[in-house]
Design an enzyme around this catalytic site. Sequence first.
Site, PDB file in Angstrom:
ATOM      1  N   SER A 116      33.123 -24.081  40.250  1.00  0.00           N
ATOM      2  CA  SER A 116      33.640 -25.275  39.570  1.00  0.00           C
ATOM      3  C   SER A 116      33.950 -26.389  40.559  1.00  0.00           C
ATOM      4  CB  SER A 116      34.944 -24.944  38.831  1.00  0.00           C
ATOM      5  OG  SER A 116      34.708 -23.990  37.839  1.00  0.00           O
ATOM      6  N   HIS A 155      29.892 -27.471  35.621  1.00  0.00           N
ATOM      7  CA  HIS A 155      28.797 -26.534  35.901  1.00  0.00           C
ATOM      8  C   HIS A 155      27.512 -27.134  35.342  1.00  0.00           C
ATOM      9  CE1 HIS A 155      31.132 -23.012  37.313  1.00  0.00           C
ATOM     10  NE2 HIS A 155      32.086 -23.664  36.685  1.00  0.00           N
ATOM     11  N   HIS A 203      30.567 -17.516  32.955  1.00  0.00           N
ATOM     12  CA  HIS A 203      31.752 -16.679  33.151  1.00  0.00           C
ATOM     13  C   HIS A 203      31.914 -15.723  31.979  1.00  0.00           C
ATOM     14  CE1 HIS A 203      32.342 -20.619  35.023  1.00  0.00           C
ATOM     15  NE2 HIS A 203      33.044 -20.008  35.954  1.00  0.00           N
ATOM     16  N   TYR A 248      34.622 -15.237  30.398  1.00  0.00           N
ATOM     17  CA  TYR A 248      35.468 -15.826  29.344  1.00  0.00           C
ATOM     18  C   TYR A 248      34.678 -16.688  28.355  1.00  0.00           C
ATOM     19  CZ  TYR A 248      35.566 -20.117  32.228  1.00  0.00           C
ATOM     20  OH  TYR A 248      35.208 -21.215  32.966  1.00  0.00           O
ATOM     21  N   GLU A 249      33.468 -17.086  28.732  1.00  0.00           N
ATOM     22  CA  GLU A 249      32.656 -17.871  27.792  1.00  0.00           C
ATOM     23  C   GLU A 249      32.105 -16.990  26.679  1.00  0.00           C
ATOM     24  OE1 GLU A 249      30.015 -20.908  29.786  1.00  0.00           O
ATOM     25  OE2 GLU A 249      30.778 -19.897  31.571  1.00  0.00           O
ATOM     26  N   ALA A 293      36.232 -21.916  42.663  1.00  0.00           N
ATOM     27  CA  ALA A 293      37.498 -22.634  42.726  1.00  0.00           C
ATOM     28  C   ALA A 293      38.585 -21.613  42.410  1.00  0.00           C
ATOM     29  CB  ALA A 293      37.514 -23.752  41.699  1.00  0.00           C
ATOM     30  N   MET A 323      38.324 -16.838  38.138  1.00  0.00           N
ATOM     31  CA  MET A 323      37.739 -16.196  36.961  1.00  0.00           C
ATOM     32  C   MET A 323      36.257 -15.873  37.171  1.00  0.00           C
ATOM     33  SD  MET A 323      39.487 -18.730  34.179  1.00  0.00           S
ATOM     34  CE  MET A 323      41.239 -19.178  34.318  1.00  0.00           C
ATOM     35  N   SER A 324      35.873 -15.624  38.419  1.00  0.00           N
ATOM     36  CA  SER A 324      34.447 -15.389  38.690  1.00  0.00           C
ATOM     37  C   SER A 324      34.268 -14.531  39.934  1.00  0.00           C
ATOM     38  CB  SER A 324      33.742 -16.735  38.892  1.00  0.00           C
ATOM     39  OG  SER A 324      34.196 -17.344  40.089  1.00  0.00           O
ATOM     40  N   ASN A 352      44.344 -25.509  43.483  1.00  0.00           N
ATOM     41  CA  ASN A 352      45.719 -25.743  43.010  1.00  0.00           C
ATOM     42  C   ASN A 352      46.616 -24.637  43.531  1.00  0.00           C
ATOM     43  OD1 ASN A 352      43.991 -24.218  40.927  1.00  0.00           O
ATOM     44  ND2 ASN A 352      46.069 -23.644  40.379  1.00  0.00           N
ATOM     45  N   HIS A 357      42.299 -27.844  34.313  1.00  0.00           N
ATOM     46  CA  HIS A 357      40.905 -27.798  34.784  1.00  0.00           C
ATOM     47  C   HIS A 357      40.552 -29.088  35.535  1.00  0.00           C
ATOM     48  CE1 HIS A 357      36.855 -26.298  35.006  1.00  0.00           C
ATOM     49  NE2 HIS A 357      36.351 -27.278  34.281  1.00  0.00           N
TER      50      HIS A 357
HETATM   51  N1  HPA Z   1      44.014 -19.487  38.075  1.00  0.00           N
HETATM   52  C1  HPA Z   1      42.851 -18.924  37.681  1.00  0.00           C
HETATM   53  N2  HPA Z   1      41.677 -19.457  37.938  1.00  0.00           N
HETATM   54  C2  HPA Z   1      41.629 -20.595  38.624  1.00  0.00           C
HETATM   55  C3  HPA Z   1      42.801 -21.241  39.062  1.00  0.00           C
HETATM   56  C4  HPA Z   1      44.059 -20.648  38.769  1.00  0.00           C
HETATM   57  O1  HPA Z   1      45.134 -21.156  39.132  1.00  0.00           O
HETATM   58  N3  HPA Z   1      42.414 -22.362  39.722  1.00  0.00           N
HETATM   59  C5  HPA Z   1      41.060 -22.379  39.677  1.00  0.00           C
HETATM   60  N4  HPA Z   1      40.571 -21.312  39.025  1.00  0.00           N
END
Ligand code: HPA
Length: 278
Positions: A33, A64, A86, A88-89, A116, A217-218, A241, A253
């Site tokens: 991402s 993406h 992903h 989650y999709e 990310a 998440m990947s 973050n 996001h």
């Molecule tokens: N948590 C989960 N997935 C993420 C985060 C997060 O803080 N930042 C970027 N992808």
Amino acid sequence: MEEFVTLAQIDQAVEAIRSRTAREPRIGMILGSGLGDLANLVENPDIIPYKDIPHWSVSTVEGHVGQLVIGELAGQVVMVLQGRVHYYEGYTMGQTTFPVRVMQRLGVEMLFVTNAAGAINPEFEPGDIMLITDNITLLPMSGPNPLRGPNLEEFGERFPDMSRAYDCDLAQLFRDIAREKNAAYREGVYICLAGPSFETPADLRFLQTIGCDAVGMSTVPEVIVAHHGGTRVLGVSGISNKANLDGSTITTHEEVLQAGQEIVPKLKTIFLEILRRI
Ligand code: HPA
């Protein structure tokens, strides 16, 4: 698609790609991402939208792009995934990791995988890059493992060892080059959760306790499949973050995508030099 990917499906995708490029990539890259801009560095690219490749899933997530970029980068023939799908999709683990199988059949030897991630380690800041030294396989450990189902013997064994999923020599090369270039980097353990909801503060304190430095998440499913098939992996997280361990901030996001702009130039410097030396 059925729950489990078959060799025939993989080879149909391989044929479709071969009909669109004469190049034989040695290095694969998956751009997470906000990191897709790295693909713009590829010279004389053959660009193949994911939707043109049989059985290849298209990402529904902003940030993406959804295309394969095959061309030259720092003297190597690379195959870059500008965007990934992903779990989650709603995709199966097999769909999520399908591109790695296709890379392996195309002859890719090394995979540079990026994502990310949120920083659980309190010393990490947004914009940092983190060399992934290991991961916690929480999601696959609890059931959805991409290797579940019939073992594809052409790639690897039923019970693959995972003690060196992240290649030690590639990691050392990353460190050496970062030091030579005075480029700051972190090292740590990545954990992949299912998402798409971000973690609660209590989730994050739990993850910190079990030894995670960064959360996303990947990546982990792709690394399992890469390692199963003998592909050497270099993994890097772009810290987007600070994870919200005390509940005082919120995660969005948008900030994940924005941090990518700071992270891409850092990754570029190190990745290009690695490519020159391997
Ligand atoms: N948590 C989960 N997935 C993420 C985060 C997060 O803080 N930042 C970027 N992808």
